[in-house]
Write an enzyme that holds these catalytic residues in place. Structure first.
Site, PDB file in Angstrom:
ATOM      1  N   CYS A   1       0.797  -1.217   0.000  1.00 12.97           N
ATOM      2  CA  CYS A   1       0.000   0.000   0.000  1.00 12.97           C
ATOM      3  C   CYS A   1       0.837   1.278   0.000  1.00 12.97           C
ATOM      4  O   CYS A   1       0.300   2.374  -0.184  1.00 12.97           O
ATOM      5  CB  CYS A   1      -0.963  -0.009   1.186  1.00 12.97           C
ATOM      6  SG  CYS A   1      -2.177  -1.349   1.110  1.00 12.97           S
TER       7      CYS A   1
ATOM      8  N   HIS B   1      -3.277   7.169   2.669  1.00 13.62           N
ATOM      9  CA  HIS B   1      -3.702   5.881   2.140  1.00 13.62           C
ATOM     10  C   HIS B   1      -5.009   5.491   2.809  1.00 13.62           C
ATOM     11  O   HIS B   1      -5.122   5.499   4.039  1.00 13.62           O
ATOM     12  CB  HIS B   1      -2.630   4.825   2.395  1.00 13.62           C
ATOM     13  CG  HIS B   1      -3.135   3.430   2.284  1.00 13.62           C
ATOM     14  ND1 HIS B   1      -3.767   2.958   1.150  1.00 13.62           N
ATOM     15  CD2 HIS B   1      -3.130   2.397   3.171  1.00 13.62           C
ATOM     16  CE1 HIS B   1      -4.120   1.692   1.340  1.00 13.62           C
ATOM     17  NE2 HIS B   1      -3.749   1.335   2.567  1.00 13.62           N
TER      18      HIS B   1
ATOM     19  N   ASN C   1     -10.415   0.064   0.287  1.00 12.27           N
ATOM     20  CA  ASN C   1      -8.948   0.096   0.295  1.00 12.27           C
ATOM     21  C   ASN C   1      -8.456  -0.514  -1.013  1.00 12.27           C
ATOM     22  O   ASN C   1      -8.569  -1.719  -1.226  1.00 12.27           O
ATOM     23  CB  ASN C   1      -8.427  -0.692   1.502  1.00 12.27           C
ATOM     24  CG  ASN C   1      -6.913  -0.668   1.622  1.00 12.27           C
ATOM     25  OD1 ASN C   1      -6.190  -0.468   0.654  1.00 12.27           O
ATOM     26  ND2 ASN C   1      -6.420  -0.902   2.829  1.00 12.27           N
TER      27      ASN C   1
END
Length: 354
Positions: free
Chosen positions: A127, A269, A299
């Site tokens: 990520c 994020h 996500n």
């Protein structure tokens, strides 16, 4: 590690006329929308449980036969259109879900975009991949290896998530975001500020897909059931994510000479709503200054930050001249943060993900 510190700070920075500057942005999510109600129908969960713990109401999943490269190409096309120039000197693809273990997916994406024989390769930092890719693209520009770089972050995370595991199946989704960077000056809108990166491989098992790599393939043992899927230690990850994203953000701000009050927009994020709230609280950044799309897209791994930037610019939540703090945390463990002043860009269409 801090990348691209200004010369005034007493450490090497980007050359004066070869600073990486964002000149295009684009995002893409696949058309299939999966709501909480869709997941409740097959998982032991509820809409309230999902919203309370993750902040997510809907997300986008790839359909059968759709791969990471398909998402990356769409986002890349939009970023190139936004930059009003279809030519770049290199392509960097940040992903955890390549089309194949071998070869890298970046060259395929470059070819499909009609970019000829430009260098293209993958970066894997889960990520945090976009920020690692941003540092890599900036290095190509600073070294003179490229004048323009297309950086794409794309993940088809649902292809590695166990569809029966409610702790991950409700969170992760699919999407792509991209930026075009060109050589420019540090005082231009869009210039990327100092990038702070870090990792801790001793804690790699907190976020992992245990099976499928050379570690398991080099033995005669069969992988344990479920080891082919993404796994994470939720509570421990929460603490690490909040701590690392906060620390790296503070370091990036200090390197850029910014105060917290200077930040107009925080682009974190989109891990889950609780992590976002905790990081913002520690940084003392109020909700009005936080960008978020997690409720609509979930996500999306490495794609999270550039997709957020593209959608926020399109909606007007992110405007030219605003000072932006970027921060992320991912497997590895990896983390990072960076600063930039948002430029005035061309069209950057993204599908309506409301």
């Amino acid at each position: 590690m801090t990348v691209g510190l200004p010369e005034a700070a007493g450490r090497p920075g980007y050359p004066a006329d070869r600073h990486p500057v964002i000149c295009g942005v684009g995002g893409y999510v696949p058309p299939d929308v999966v709501t909480n109600a869709d997941l409740v129908a097959r998982l032991d969960t509820s809409d309230e449980w999902i919203r309370t713990r993750t902040g997510i109401a809907a997300r986008h999943f790839v359909g059968p036969g759709t791969a990471t490269s398909d998402l990356a190409v769409e986002a890349g096309l939009r970023a190139l259109k936004s930059a009003d120039d279809s030519q770049v000197d290199a392509v960097v693809l940040a992903t955890t879900t390549p089309d194949h273990p071998c070869p890298a997916t970046g060259p395929s994406v470059a070819a499909r975009l009609g970019l000829g024989g430009v260098p293209a390769f993958d970066v894997s930092a889960v990520c945090t991949g976009f920020l690692y890719g941003l540092a890599t693209a900036g290095g190509l520009i600073a070294s003179g290896a490229a004048a323009r770089v297309l950086l794409i972050a794309a993940d088809a995370f649902t292809t590695i998530v166990n569809p029966g595991d409610r702790s991950t199946a409700v969170i992760f989704a699919d999407g792509a975001g991209a930026v075009v960077l060109r050589a420019g000056r540090a005082d231009e809108p869009g210039a990327v500020g100092p990038i702070v990166l870090g990792s801790d491989g001793d804690q790699r098992e907190m976020i992992t897909v245990p099976a499928g790599g050379s570690r398991t393939r080099s033995t005669d043992e069969q992988p344990a059931h479920g080891d082919q899927y993404f796994q994470m230690a939720g509570r421990a990850i929460f603490r690490q994510a909040v701590e690392r994203m906060t620390e790296s953000s503070q370091q990036a701000l200090a390197a850029a000479g910014w105060q917290l009050a200077d930040v107009d927009r925080l682009a974190s994020h989109q891990a889950n709503a609780r992590i976002l709230a905790a990081v913002a609280e520690r940084l003392d950044i109020d909700p009005e200054r936080q960008l978020s799309n997690i409720e609509r897209v979930g996500n999306t791994g490495a794609a999270s930050i550039p997709l957020l930037l593209a959608q926020s610019a399109e909606s007007g939540d992110l405007r030219p001249g605003q000072r932006v703090l970027l921060t992320a945390f991912g497997g590895g463990l990896t983390w990072g943060a960076a600063t930039l002043t948002w430029p005035d860009l061309g069209p950057h269409p993204t599908p309506d993900a409301r």
